[in-house]
Enzyme design. Sequence first.
Site, short mmCIF file in Angstrom:
data_model
loop_
_atom_site.label_atom_id
_atom_site.label_comp_id
_atom_site.label_asym_id
_atom_site.label_seq_id
_atom_site.Cartn_x
_atom_site.Cartn_y
_atom_site.Cartn_z
N CYS A 80 -47.38 -4.43 -34.88
CA CYS A 80 -47.11 -5.29 -33.70
C CYS A 80 -47.62 -4.54 -32.49
O CYS A 80 -48.64 -3.85 -32.56
CB CYS A 80 -45.62 -5.61 -33.60
SG CYS A 80 -44.57 -4.15 -33.39
N ARG B 95 -52.26 -12.72 -27.57
CA ARG B 95 -52.55 -11.29 -27.49
C ARG B 95 -53.38 -10.84 -28.69
O ARG B 95 -54.31 -10.04 -28.56
CB ARG B 95 -51.24 -10.48 -27.41
CG ARG B 95 -50.54 -10.59 -26.07
CD ARG B 95 -49.11 -10.09 -26.12
NE ARG B 95 -49.00 -8.74 -26.65
CZ ARG B 95 -47.85 -8.18 -27.02
NH1 ARG B 95 -46.71 -8.85 -26.91
NH2 ARG B 95 -47.83 -6.95 -27.50
#
Length: 280
Positions: A238, A179
């Site tokens: 995050c 990601r």
Amino acid sequence: MTASSPFVSTEWLAANLSAPDLVIVDGSWHLPPSGRNGKAEFLERHIPGAVFFDIDAIADDSTGLPHMLPTPTAFAAAVGALGIGDGLRVVVYDGSGLFSAPRVWWTLKAFGVREVLILDGGMPKWVEEGRPTESGPAIRAPAVFSARLDRSIVADIAKVETAVAGSIIQVLDARPADRFAGTAPEPRPGISSGHIPGSLNLPFNRIVKDGHLVSPENVRAALLDVGLDLDRPVVTTCGSGVSAAILWVALESIGKMPLALYDGSWAEWASSGKPIASAP
């Protein structure tokens, strides 16, 4: 740097379950693709006396971003209703072992809880050891909590932009490597993958094994391996501010106090038209 452990053992908690000044908090939360529901799992089974802290409900829902910190007034009302009052000690755990509990731990600290720890190994270790559990809703008398948000440890998008533009503050991202690199989709619809330009990537699963944080030596090695300079300030981030708190715990465990946690994290950055980098 002086290391300090944010953890408490299952043995200690079992011996102190009935302490009148202790509140046990189940902070379980799971990524949407997991199919798990923290509140449902709490109602089915939790540590005796625990209350459930719902990070999606105790949040600012006016931003359109997931589980952003609420106002001090809203936070005080929510945790007071759970029975968390001034002067009480708190132990937080989650149903994964070590995933969402650090976010609740960090949130409580940010709003002024002085004594808050994380249960090492969480619910999986507690159950594995055959310790008592109960089911049903929490039953705890309401309390008064005086919330004081320490805004210095909360990074907003402007602070992160300043970090990106300069050469002093480092941004450390806990998302999975694919990601971060932009080669795998984000779990939230409409959010592009990739990363904040100039940020570093330490996927949280490199430092969490079987529901436990790895040793301080291994934490330090992992941080150095991704290029983090332990002498420079760090902002953790995050996908939505949950696993960023795992990085916070890891840094604190080796005596490196982070500068701040980016509350909006990638969900905010990627939806705000900011520059997006890809590739490792």
